[in-house]
Scaffold this active site. Structure first.
Site, PDB file in Angstrom:
ATOM      1  N   LYS A 213       0.897  -1.050   0.072  1.00 63.13           N
ATOM      2  CA  LYS A 213       0.014  -0.033  -0.069  1.00 63.13           C
ATOM      3  C   LYS A 213       0.803   1.067  -0.085  1.00 63.13           C
ATOM      4  O   LYS A 213       1.489   1.530   0.948  1.00 63.13           O
ATOM      5  CB  LYS A 213      -0.825   0.165   1.195  1.00 63.13           C
ATOM      6  CG  LYS A 213      -1.974   1.168   0.912  1.00 63.13           C
ATOM      7  CD  LYS A 213      -2.815   1.252   2.418  1.00 63.13           C
ATOM      8  CE  LYS A 213      -2.146   2.647   3.093  1.00 63.13           C
ATOM      9  NZ  LYS A 213      -2.400   3.949   2.273  1.00 63.13           N
ATOM     10  N   GLY A 266       7.726   5.889   7.197  1.00 60.86           N
ATOM     11  CA  GLY A 266       6.692   6.869   7.162  1.00 60.86           C
ATOM     12  C   GLY A 266       6.672   7.731   8.652  1.00 60.86           C
ATOM     13  O   GLY A 266       7.883   7.609   9.209  1.00 60.86           O
ATOM     14  N   SER A 267       5.551   7.955   9.239  1.00 58.90           N
ATOM     15  CA  SER A 267       5.714   8.848  10.532  1.00 58.90           C
ATOM     16  C   SER A 267       5.912   8.091  11.700  1.00 58.90           C
ATOM     17  O   SER A 267       5.479   6.730  11.685  1.00 58.90           O
ATOM     18  CB  SER A 267       4.511   9.796  10.728  1.00 58.90           C
ATOM     19  OG  SER A 267       3.354   9.028  11.227  1.00 58.90           O
ATOM     20  N   THR A 268       6.596   8.492  12.859  1.00 58.57           N
ATOM     21  CA  THR A 268       6.794   8.059  14.077  1.00 58.57           C
ATOM     22  C   THR A 268       5.674   7.589  14.571  1.00 58.57           C
ATOM     23  O   THR A 268       5.328   6.367  15.291  1.00 58.57           O
ATOM     24  CB  THR A 268       7.671   8.768  14.973  1.00 58.57           C
ATOM     25  OG1 THR A 268       9.168   9.047  14.291  1.00 58.57           O
ATOM     26  CG2 THR A 268       7.971   8.209  16.206  1.00 58.57           C
ATOM     27  N   VAL A 270       2.506   6.996  13.447  1.00 57.20           N
ATOM     28  CA  VAL A 270       1.880   5.756  12.743  1.00 57.20           C
ATOM     29  C   VAL A 270       2.416   4.708  12.984  1.00 57.20           C
ATOM     30  O   VAL A 270       1.881   3.489  13.426  1.00 57.20           O
ATOM     31  CB  VAL A 270       1.891   5.995  11.270  1.00 57.20           C
ATOM     32  CG1 VAL A 270       1.355   4.686  10.633  1.00 57.20           C
ATOM     33  CG2 VAL A 270       0.874   7.288  10.910  1.00 57.20           C
ATOM     34  N   GLU A 294      11.580   2.606   9.226  1.00 58.10           N
ATOM     35  CA  GLU A 294      12.235   3.821   9.184  1.00 58.10           C
ATOM     36  C   GLU A 294      11.214   5.027   9.413  1.00 58.10           C
ATOM     37  O   GLU A 294      10.307   5.136   8.497  1.00 58.10           O
ATOM     38  CB  GLU A 294      13.123   3.673   8.056  1.00 58.10           C
ATOM     39  CG  GLU A 294      14.359   5.033   8.126  1.00 58.10           C
ATOM     40  CD  GLU A 294      13.590   6.425   7.346  1.00 58.10           C
ATOM     41  OE1 GLU A 294      13.831   7.379   7.871  1.00 58.10           O
ATOM     42  OE2 GLU A 294      13.709   6.025   6.123  1.00 58.10           O
ATOM     43  N   CYS A 328      13.648  12.214   4.682  1.00 56.76           N
ATOM     44  CA  CYS A 328      13.665  11.880   6.310  1.00 56.76           C
ATOM     45  C   CYS A 328      15.172  12.475   6.935  1.00 56.76           C
ATOM     46  O   CYS A 328      15.276  12.613   7.919  1.00 56.76           O
ATOM     47  CB  CYS A 328      13.602  10.415   5.998  1.00 56.76           C
ATOM     48  SG  CYS A 328      12.356   9.523   5.458  1.00 56.76           S
TER      49      CYS A 328
END
Length: 544
Positions: A213, A266-268, A270, A294, A328
């Site tokens: 996804k 993605g984000s921390t 999430v 990561e 990032c």
């Protein structure tokens, strides 16, 4: 079935094309951009090799020209997530039974397709869908994804070659690397097409089946990647591409008995929620899932008083503002000694004021748009707050405009406190904050850097004093998983600088290295005894 100990081609980093005026590649890329802008594409999901379309279609718009529609993708629901899992599990036995050299050949072919006939189409899709300039797209959606594919094949062969060093006479010890038992979920970000391609393919290369996804804002280039994978010969069901709501996908995936692992960027926030959800469902799974992620960064550049100011200025400007600070690894906090500040300030402000900002099809633009309106509004909010705060001063930039595209003009803030909000919180955009420290407080500033942020992804020190370099390298050893000396804190290259950070920045499983691929296999040790004993008694048991 073929027999032999096969040696894969030696991987070499894909050369970065210049796109200079008059070059062949510039002309071909411009043609690809024009072709993409001239039509609206219809983008289905791919489940078990079938193109799946739904009644719910979502428009894809360039961030730098949000009134234009590039095409539409078909949005799915829980039923499509379940169908993707079913298709993956159906394909699993044949795929993991395929000899490893056949899997290698598929992904080596994918690398050559991207380096050759798909190069400009994929770069154009990345430029238009993610608002990258020609160079940023080239190093991402051409070179880095090609490098991932080629180097991962080499790492795979090296993993399979690792065997027990001792087999005593009369026995043979060996290790096989089994794919995980179940399916892998690849959840990929908007900012790098290469990451979007690597997360599903690295797991698939090792014999796993994947539900992939991508971020909604990266679907355009993800679709082209899927075209490449299909043409390269990835069998139906091995990689299944879906576009659904994240939490809705998680409802199905993280409660499934055969969930074997997640490959995430993605984000921390999430990632932490995903980890928590997996923990809550741990009793459901056939095996303990692999969790590889990561996440964010609050990346730093530390300038020492011995630094070359021109080296420092270039590292800061490139590290902070290439791809609008949406890497990032992008520098977002910089520490500069008082003695160098006046000269460095002039150089930084001069460079930022020289930036051209605009759409990607004008190759003279260094800065393009941020990814979407949500990101734009967040960054504008922080900029407005800095304008009103007595602890901050905007040195350059500070303006924004979303009438045509989501443009945040590169902004440099000078903070009067090292714990000012934009020194600590991840913004993910073209906003850089500088703190000026007293030259004599070098040791103290090392402690400040180490303790300012929850993240530990990238960092850099700019210095000519070797003692200072050594001290910073040691003091900041836990502050960054990728640490740079006299360079910007971005630009990790596969095969050269394995990438990943610890603390709040992820599991540090180092994409672009053997370390990452080891996460997608489960070793089995086999001992074979050629002349086994036939009596349970040992010599010590004999009577006199």
């Amino acid at each position: 079935m073929s027999k032999g100990f096969f040696k894969v081609p030696d991987p070499v980093n894909e050369p970065v094309l210049s796109y200079a005026v008059g070059s062949k590649e510039r002309k071909l890329l411009q043609q690809a951009l024009q072709a993409a802008l001239a039509v609206q594409v219809d983008i289905p999901m791919y489940i078990g090799g079938e193109a799946v379309r739904t009644e719910y279609q979502v428009a894809i718009r360039p961030p730098h020209a949000h009134k234009h529609v590039l095409g539409y993708y078909h949005y799915g629901d829980k039923s499509h997530v379940q169908a993707a899992i079913d298709a993956a599990l159906k394909a699993k036995e044949a795929w993991e039974g395929l000899p490893w050299e056949e899997r290698a050949a598929i992904f080596l072919r994918a690398a050559d397709l991207i380096a050759g006939p798909y190069r400009y189409k994929l770069n154009a899709a990345t430029m238009l869908g993610q608002s990258k300039n020609a160079f940023q797209a080239e190093i991402d959606s051409a070179c880095e994804i090609v490098d991932f594919l080629r180097f991962n094949v080499r790492y795979m062969s090296e993993i399979y070659a690792q065997q027990p060093p001792v087999s005593p006479r009369g026995s043979w010890n060996r290790v096989e690397q089994r794919p995980l038992e179940g399916f892998v979920f690849a959840l990929t970000p908007f900012n790098f097409t290469a990451i979007a391609g690597n997360l599903p393919t690295s797991a698939a290369l090792m014999g796993n089946v994947v539900v992939w996804k991508p971020a909604n804002t990266q679907v355009y280039a993800a679709h082209v990647l899927m075209e490449v994978f299909r043409e390269a010969g990835v069998p139906d069901g091995v990689i299944n591409l879906i576009y659904t709501d994240g939490p809705e996908a998680g409802e199905v995936i993280f409660k499934h008995r055969d969930f074997a692992g997640i490959h995430f960027t993605g984000s921390t926030a999430v990632f932490q929620q995903i980890w928590k959800t997996i923990g809550e469902n741990i009793h459901r799974y056939r095996s303990y899932p692999r969790i590889v992620g990561e996440t964010g960064g609050k990346d730093f550049i530390l300038v020492h008083r011995s630094a070359d100011v021109k080296v420092a200025a270039t590292a800061i400007v490139r590290g902070a503002f290439e791809y609008q600070g949406q890497k990032c690894s992008a520098a977002s906090r910089v520490y500069i000694p008082q003695s160098l500040w006046p000269e460095l300030k002039d150089l930084i402000v001069r460079d930022v004021e020289s930036f051209k900002v605009g759409p990607v099809d004008d190759f003279t633009n260094f800065i393009n748009a941020v990814i979407d309106e949500k990101s734009f509004d967040k960054l504008a909010k922080y900029i407005d707050a800095a304008k009103q705060d007595s602890d901050a001063e905007i040195l350059v930039g500070g303006t924004y405009d979303k009438s045509e595209g989501y443009y945040i003009y590169p902004t440099v803030i000078q903070a009067k406190r090292p714990d000012y909000v934009t020194m600590c919180e991840e913004l993910f955009g073209p906003v850089l904050t500088v703190y000026v420290y007293e030259d004599g407080k070098w040791g103290e500033i090392l402690e400040v850097i180490d303790n300012t942020s929850i993240y530990a992804l990238t960092g850099a020190v700019i210095a000519r004093d070797r003692y200072a370099i050594s001290e910073a390298t040691h003091a900041l050893r836990h502050s960054a998983g990728n640490f740079y000396v006299n360079d910007k804190c971005t630009g990790a290259v596969v095969g050269q600088q394995p990438f990943g950070g610890a603390r709040g920045s992820g599991t540090n499983d180092k994409a672009g290295s053997m370390i990452n691929l080891l996460r997608w296999v489960s070793p089995r040790t086999i001992k074979e005894t050629f002349d086994p004993p036939t009596d349970y008694r040992y010599p010590f048991m004999e009577e006199k």
